[in-house]
Design an enzyme around this catalytic site. Structure first.
Site, PDB file in Angstrom:
ATOM      1  N   ASP A  94       0.669  -1.218  -0.157  1.00 49.69           N
ATOM      2  CA  ASP A  94      -0.324  -0.401   0.134  1.00 49.69           C
ATOM      3  C   ASP A  94       0.780   0.846   0.401  1.00 49.69           C
ATOM      4  O   ASP A  94       1.622   1.801   0.404  1.00 49.69           O
ATOM      5  CB  ASP A  94      -1.095  -0.198   1.327  1.00 49.69           C
ATOM      6  CG  ASP A  94      -2.418   0.992   0.761  1.00 49.69           C
ATOM      7  OD1 ASP A  94      -1.845   2.396   0.679  1.00 49.69           O
ATOM      8  OD2 ASP A  94      -3.534   0.345   1.186  1.00 49.69           O
ATOM      9  N   GLY A 143      -5.013   4.663   2.267  1.00 55.46           N
ATOM     10  CA  GLY A 143      -4.784   4.565   3.338  1.00 55.46           C
ATOM     11  C   GLY A 143      -3.992   5.134   4.715  1.00 55.46           C
ATOM     12  O   GLY A 143      -3.755   5.858   4.418  1.00 55.46           O
ATOM     13  N   VAL A 203       1.633   0.468  -6.545  1.00 58.91           N
ATOM     14  CA  VAL A 203       1.478  -1.045  -7.246  1.00 58.91           C
ATOM     15  C   VAL A 203       1.101  -0.600  -8.837  1.00 58.91           C
ATOM     16  O   VAL A 203       0.748  -2.175  -9.273  1.00 58.91           O
ATOM     17  CB  VAL A 203       0.305  -1.525  -6.604  1.00 58.91           C
ATOM     18  CG1 VAL A 203       0.439  -1.830  -5.099  1.00 58.91           C
ATOM     19  CG2 VAL A 203      -1.098  -0.970  -7.219  1.00 58.91           C
ATOM     20  N   SER A 253      -7.399   1.408  -4.969  1.00 59.41           N
ATOM     21  CA  SER A 253      -7.239   2.528  -5.365  1.00 59.41           C
ATOM     22  C   SER A 253      -8.909   3.512  -4.378  1.00 59.41           C
ATOM     23  O   SER A 253      -9.167   3.365  -3.580  1.00 59.41           O
ATOM     24  CB  SER A 253      -8.571   1.921  -6.704  1.00 59.41           C
ATOM     25  OG  SER A 253      -9.664   2.859  -7.238  1.00 59.41           O
ATOM     26  N   GLY A 265       0.332 -10.040 -13.537  1.00 61.92           N
ATOM     27  CA  GLY A 265       0.993 -10.466 -13.801  1.00 61.92           C
ATOM     28  C   GLY A 265       1.893 -11.166 -13.234  1.00 61.92           C
ATOM     29  O   GLY A 265       2.545 -12.065 -13.005  1.00 61.92           O
ATOM     30  N   ALA A 324     -11.106  -6.686  -7.014  1.00 64.21           N
ATOM     31  CA  ALA A 324     -12.189  -6.085  -5.638  1.00 64.21           C
ATOM     32  C   ALA A 324     -12.695  -4.475  -7.079  1.00 64.21           C
ATOM     33  O   ALA A 324     -12.197  -3.823  -6.978  1.00 64.21           O
ATOM     34  CB  ALA A 324     -11.274  -5.007  -4.672  1.00 64.21           C
ATOM     35  N   TYR A 337     -13.153   7.110 -12.219  1.00 64.74           N
ATOM     36  CA  TYR A 337     -13.071   5.461 -11.501  1.00 64.74           C
ATOM     37  C   TYR A 337     -13.613   5.115 -11.952  1.00 64.74           C
ATOM     38  O   TYR A 337     -13.598   3.766 -11.980  1.00 64.74           O
ATOM     39  CB  TYR A 337     -14.025   6.324 -10.167  1.00 64.74           C
ATOM     40  CG  TYR A 337     -13.979   4.728  -8.888  1.00 64.74           C
ATOM     41  CD1 TYR A 337     -12.879   4.210  -8.250  1.00 64.74           C
ATOM     42  CD2 TYR A 337     -15.260   4.828  -8.596  1.00 64.74           C
ATOM     43  CE1 TYR A 337     -13.430   3.727  -7.334  1.00 64.74           C
ATOM     44  CE2 TYR A 337     -15.429   3.736  -7.959  1.00 64.74           C
ATOM     45  CZ  TYR A 337     -14.722   3.509  -7.083  1.00 64.74           C
ATOM     46  OH  TYR A 337     -15.040   2.563  -5.838  1.00 64.74           O
ATOM     47  N   TYR A 369      -7.261 -11.786 -19.308  1.00 69.56           N
ATOM     48  CA  TYR A 369      -6.446 -12.756 -18.504  1.00 69.56           C
ATOM     49  C   TYR A 369      -6.260 -13.426 -18.114  1.00 69.56           C
ATOM     50  O   TYR A 369      -6.240 -15.198 -18.445  1.00 69.56           O
ATOM     51  CB  TYR A 369      -5.449 -11.977 -17.316  1.00 69.56           C
ATOM     52  CG  TYR A 369      -4.190 -11.485 -17.346  1.00 69.56           C
ATOM     53  CD1 TYR A 369      -4.062 -10.226 -18.173  1.00 69.56           C
ATOM     54  CD2 TYR A 369      -2.845 -12.025 -17.001  1.00 69.56           C
ATOM     55  CE1 TYR A 369      -2.739  -9.748 -18.261  1.00 69.56           C
ATOM     56  CE2 TYR A 369      -1.936 -11.125 -17.124  1.00 69.56           C
ATOM     57  CZ  TYR A 369      -2.114 -10.185 -18.042  1.00 69.56           C
ATOM     58  OH  TYR A 369      -0.284  -9.451 -18.436  1.00 69.56           O
TER      59      TYR A 369
END
Ligand code: NAD
Length: 325
Positions: A45, A50, A71, A89, A116, A128, A159, A173
């Site tokens: 994170d 957060g 990330v 996010s 990946g 999510a 968003y 994927y």
């Protein structure tokens, strides 16, 4: 699937989960349930929305580690990984309107990097996603088969479209590489560890009711939301993780209320009635929002158990604490 107690998903014991965005509101509850279920958790994170304090109760536990990491950059994790879960996010309108480019980047590049990593490790990838993929829906309640009504170029588009891209990338994927994937469409979730100033209705209403100022309601307050208490949401998320369902699943509480009803419910729970103040409605604010949870019930045997009143009562001590009441 066996579960013995709160968080006690026995099938997760000894597994290693990488949780992207695990120091946020929802991610920190997911990390907690994973650790309490006996899993090893690596939380990545960058703390943009957060806070490490959300995971303070896990810090001494050798099964948990928090790494300050963005990330959207390449991710390397040593050793085996069983699950890669992407909760990273900005999620409240205040946050994603403040960081529109970052929101698009983390939804797109962050999801791509997580996929990946999952592919490299032979792990399950869990996304999510959100009810916002339905935009301002013309169908109520919203089943997973509804394609939505999103304005791609409006302010909220950053968003909504990031999440729609993330869903498309996740299924690409799955189809091209055979990666084992899950997609949850989360409907408005609330509970302890929400930031009092994150701009979402529940924190804003608690803050105002506790401080004795009028509760800020957008528009005429007739727009609806369906609010899910965090423990119900996390239970549904982990059930989905442990299922073999690839198509998106709605997880939310179908108890639909108007914003006026929500404001009244919060005032009742707080025991203070400073009244309501009306503010302009944000652009593209959805008029209705309610999950059709038939698939979650059929596939996962999951249904929200905690009523709005019960959930608000469980949330009150958190806001009293953070606001110093
Ligand atoms: P939150 O803002 O509390 O948590 C998001 C976390 O992601 C934060 O800890 C933030 O620091 C982290 N993050 C953001 N960009 C990052 C990056 N580039 N690298 C690493 N970490 C990054 O929000 P939340 O309510 O806990 O939402 C969590 C997830 O659930 C989000 O993906 C959101 O879209 C989804 N969701 C939440 C709700 C809800 O009602 N809470 C509803 C629908 C979907």
């Amino acid at each position: 699937m066996r579960r013995s107690a709160l968080g006690g998903f026995q099938d997760l014991e000894g597994k290693h989960a990488v949780v992207m965005g695990g120091a946020g509101f929802l991610g920190s509850h997911v990390c907690t349930w994973l650790v309490y279920s006996g899993a090893q958790v690596t939380c990545l994170d960058n703390l943009i929305t957060g806070n490490a304090s959300n995971a303070a109760h896990l810090m001494g536990d050798k099964r948990f580690r928090l790494i300050d990491y963005d990330v959207t950059d390449y991710m390397h994790i040593s050793g085996d990984v069983d699950y890669v879960m992407n909760f990273a996010s900005p999620a409240s309108p205040v946050d994603y309107l403040k960081w529109p480019i970052h929101t698009l980047k983390v939804g797109a590049f962050g999801t791509h990097k997580g996929l990946g990593l999952a592919l490299d490790k032979g792990a399950v990838f869990f996304l999510a996603s959100t009810s916002e993929v339905y935009g301002d829906p013309q169908v109520n309640p919203q089943p997973e088969t509804y394609w939505g009504n999103v304005n791609p170029i409006g302010p909220r588009g950053v968003y909504d479209e990031a999440k729609r891209f993330a869903e498309a990338m996740t299924l690409a994927y799955n189809r091209e590489h055979g990666l084992d994937t899950r997609i949850v469409r989360i409907f408005n979730t609330y509970g302890p560890r929400m930031r009092a100033d994150d701009g979402r209705a529940v924190p804003a209403f608690f803050k105002a009711a506790l401080e004795g100022t009028p509760l800020p309601v957008h528009g005429d307050g007739s727009q609806t939301r369906s609010l899910c208490y965090v423990d119900d949401e996390v239970e549904g998320i982990l059930r989905l993780l442990l299922s073999d369902e690839t198509d998106p699943v709605n997880i939310g509480n179908p108890e639909e209320v108007t914003m006026i009803e929500l404001a009244e419910a919060v005032q009742d729970v707080v025991g203070n009635h400073p009244g309501i103040e009306f503010h302009p409605r944000p652009t593209d604010d959805p008029t209705v929002r309610r999950p059709d949870t038939t698939r979650a019930e059929d596939i996962l045997g999951w249904k929200a158990q905690i009523s709005l009143r019960q959930g608000l009562e469980r949330t009150l001590p958190w806001f009293k604490d953070v606001l110093g009441h």
